[in-house]
Design an enzyme around this catalytic site. Structure first.
Site, mmCIF file in Angstrom:
data_model
loop_
_atom_site.group_PDB
_atom_site.id
_atom_site.type_symbol
_atom_site.label_atom_id
_atom_site.label_comp_id
_atom_site.label_asym_id
_atom_site.label_seq_id
_atom_site.Cartn_x
_atom_site.Cartn_y
_atom_site.Cartn_z
ATOM 1 N N ARG A 110 -3.556 47.091 33.437
ATOM 2 C CA ARG A 110 -3.584 48.075 34.521
ATOM 3 C C ARG A 110 -4.986 48.133 35.124
ATOM 4 O O ARG A 110 -5.963 48.353 34.426
ATOM 5 C CB ARG A 110 -3.186 49.454 33.984
ATOM 6 N N GLY A 112 -5.428 49.647 38.750
ATOM 7 C CA GLY A 112 -5.405 50.920 39.465
ATOM 8 C C GLY A 112 -4.160 51.756 39.242
ATOM 9 O O GLY A 112 -4.092 52.907 39.662
ATOM 10 N N GLU A 236 -0.993 38.547 36.387
ATOM 11 C CA GLU A 236 -0.634 39.031 35.048
ATOM 12 C C GLU A 236 0.280 38.076 34.296
ATOM 13 O O GLU A 236 0.448 38.207 33.081
ATOM 14 C CB GLU A 236 0.024 40.409 35.149
ATOM 15 N N TYR A 483 4.870 45.047 46.530
ATOM 16 C CA TYR A 483 5.849 46.130 46.617
ATOM 17 C C TYR A 483 6.995 45.773 45.671
ATOM 18 O O TYR A 483 8.144 45.598 46.077
ATOM 19 C CB TYR A 483 6.362 46.310 48.049
#
EC number: 1.21.3.8
Length: 544
Positions: A110, A112, A236, A483
């Site tokens: 993570r 933000g 990631e 998104y």
């Protein structure tokens, strides 16, 4: 002889019991085993307390929730990490990876906390969060017009410090000041300069990544294939990004307007149809966006009613006179006047579009960009489509009418034009493939406050998304990784290496680039340690 046999049998039983107990203990206590392993990477125990948070720590929930921006994922039933690590040095990231592998925990990274599906801080299996909030160094070289930005730095911080160094430089990145560099650049990253300079990911020129073996790689040592994959392919899936080296870009003063239209739907769709046919054709120095939301108003008879408010907003790299002249020639129906326009420095333009100030304010305090808590969200869901040909007016009537089916102010559509330099960049330049042929992005957004209303609002946004199927991109229906939308498909939880299953969602995000991403994954993480519901899978060993 019998005694010896018995003794041997007894000793074997003891040894078997001993090893079984230790194996079971290791399995039963992954948190303790992780902490024991991780302590080897932290020579000072006092420092360790500031880096590691377990569920016994009184600060655990505060740290966990502090950068969760979608309150859909803050309920008691949301899976929680066994450990949160907040590294302040790359060695802490290396230790987390190696120890998580050793004890069988997954990692969520993570920066933000803006992942719209919560995937940077949620897992359905035991996991550790690597929270990069303390990895936020920004090193700017004005002479070369570049900057090294650590993954935990917010866009607001980068905009601020670049402006401090040189107010005529900025970066091609997004609007939200609390979004962090790690995920934003790794997933693509569009913003007000997209039609001039491309995505944030198009402007990455180097990277530092910790791979599955705990090694720190830069562009040279990782090779061009992995460097390609990181820029828009979801970093990631391949490791943990420590920092990006980005290209800074020249920005003049800009002119903006944001005009509101309230009119009957059948009149409104004529404006929308005009926008569909010209916004993507404008010179790259003009970005003309529009969005729709319902509000309460008082009509001419003094009665309250619900109406759709439509906003046409611009960012123009030029002067007021030039913008007004251009709009009056190309889009006179908007009726743009000089009094509608404001000429601002680039940093003030960023502040305005960050949503933290009102349009008519004269108080553009750029210190707001350093506030990492600004703009905390409620619960929300975002879905997105790419439009390749104008949607008929009759269909847009129905689209807008569906806003009335959602609570007032809860649903919104936004239209964001492509064209400009996006038409000139190859769809295979980076994993993000949505380039020439795209007229605009169409966003569907709904937000709400109460957890018990989740299904109601999720049903609304899914219904409008289903309704739009015939009118947007198809085969595949395209999507945007930043998104993220788990509705479009997830990996098989019983077989996360299932290429066929992953391809369902993968081609929507990456098009033909998905197969190249799979090949890179197979080379750099063949055992699929870095995985989640929408991570790139490796090929099975027999297909290498």
């Amino acid at each position: 002889m019998k005694c010896s046999t018995f003794s041997f049998w007894f000793v074997c039983k003891i040894i078997f019991f001993f090893f079984s107990f230790n194996i079971q203990t290791s399995i039963a206590n992954p948190r303790e085993n992780f902490l024991k392993c991780f302590s080897q990477y932290i020579p000072n125990n006092a420092t360790n307390l500031k880096l590691v948070y377990t569920q016994n720590n009184p600060l655990y929930m505060s740290v966990l929730n502090s950068t969760i921006h979608n309150l859909r994922f803050t309920s008691d039933t949301t899976p929680k990490p066994l450990v949160i690590v907040t590294p302040s040095h790359v060695s802490h990231i290396q230790g987390t990876i190696l120890c998580s592998k050793k004890v069988g925990l997954q990692i969520r990274t993570r920066s933000g906390g803006h992942d719209s599906e919560g995937m940077s801080y949620i897992s359905q299996v035991p996991f550790v969060i690597v929270d990069l909030r303390n990895m936020r160094s920004i090193k700017i070289d004005v002479h070369s017009q570049t900057a090294w930005v650590e993954a935990g730095a917010t866009l607001g911080e980068v905009y601020y410090w670049v402006n401090e160094k040189n107010e005529n430089l900025s970066l091609a990145a997004g609007y939200c000041p609390t979004v962090c560099a790690g995920g934003h650049f790794g997933g693509g990253g569009y913003g007000p300069l997209m039609r001039n300079y491309g995505l944030a990911a198009d402007n990455i020129i180097d990277a530092h990544l910790v791979n599955v073996h705990g090694k720190v790689l830069d562009r040279k040592s990782m090779g061009e294939d992995l460097f390609w994959a990181l820029r828009g392919g979801g970093a990631e899936s391949f490791g943990i990004i420590v920092a990006w080296k980005i290209r800074l870009v020249a920005v003049p003063k800009s002119t903006m307007f944001s005009v509101k239209k309230i009119m009957e739907i059948h009149e409104l769709v004529k404006l929308v149809n005009k926008w569909q046919n010209i916004a993507y054709k404008y010179d790259k120095d003009l970005l003309l966006m529009t969005h729709f939301i319902t509000r309460n108003i008082t009509d001419n008879q003094g009665k309250n009613k619900t109406a759709i408010h439509t906003y046409f907003s611009s960012v123009f790299l030029g002067g007021v006179d030039s913008l007004v002249d251009l709009m009056n020639k190309s889009f006179p129906e908007l009726g743009i006047k000089k009094t509608d326009c404001r000429q601002l420095s680039w940093i003030d333009t960023i502040i305005f579009y960050s949503g933290v100030v009102n349009y008519d304010t004269d108080n553009f305090n750029k210190e707001i960009l350093l506030d990492r808590s600004a703009g905390q969200n409620g619960a929300f869901k975002i879905k997105l489509d790419y439009v390749k040909k104008p949607i008929p007016e009759s269909v847009f009537v129905q689209i807008l009418e569906k806003l009335y089916e959602e609570d007032i102010g809860a649903g919104m559509y936004a239209l964001y034009p492509y064209g400009g330099i996006m038409d000139e960049i190859s769809e295979s330049a980076i994993p993000f493939p949505h380039r020439a042929g795209i007229l605009y992005e169409l966003w569907y957004i709904c937000s709400w406050e109460k957890q018990e209303d989740n299904e109601k609002h999720l049903n609304w946004i899914r219904n409008i998304y289903n309704f739009m199927t015939p009118y947007v991109s198809k085969n595949p229906r395209l999507a945007y990784l930043n998104y993220r939308d788990l509705d479009i498909g997830i990996n098989d939880p019983k077989n996360p290496n299932n290429y066929t299953q992953a391809r369902i969602w993968g081609e929507k995000y990456f098009g033909k680039n998905f197969d190249r991403l799979v090949k890179v994954k197979t080379l750099v993480d063949p055992n699929n340690f870095f995985r989640n519901e929408q991570s790139i899978p490796p090929l099975p060993r027999h297909r290498h």
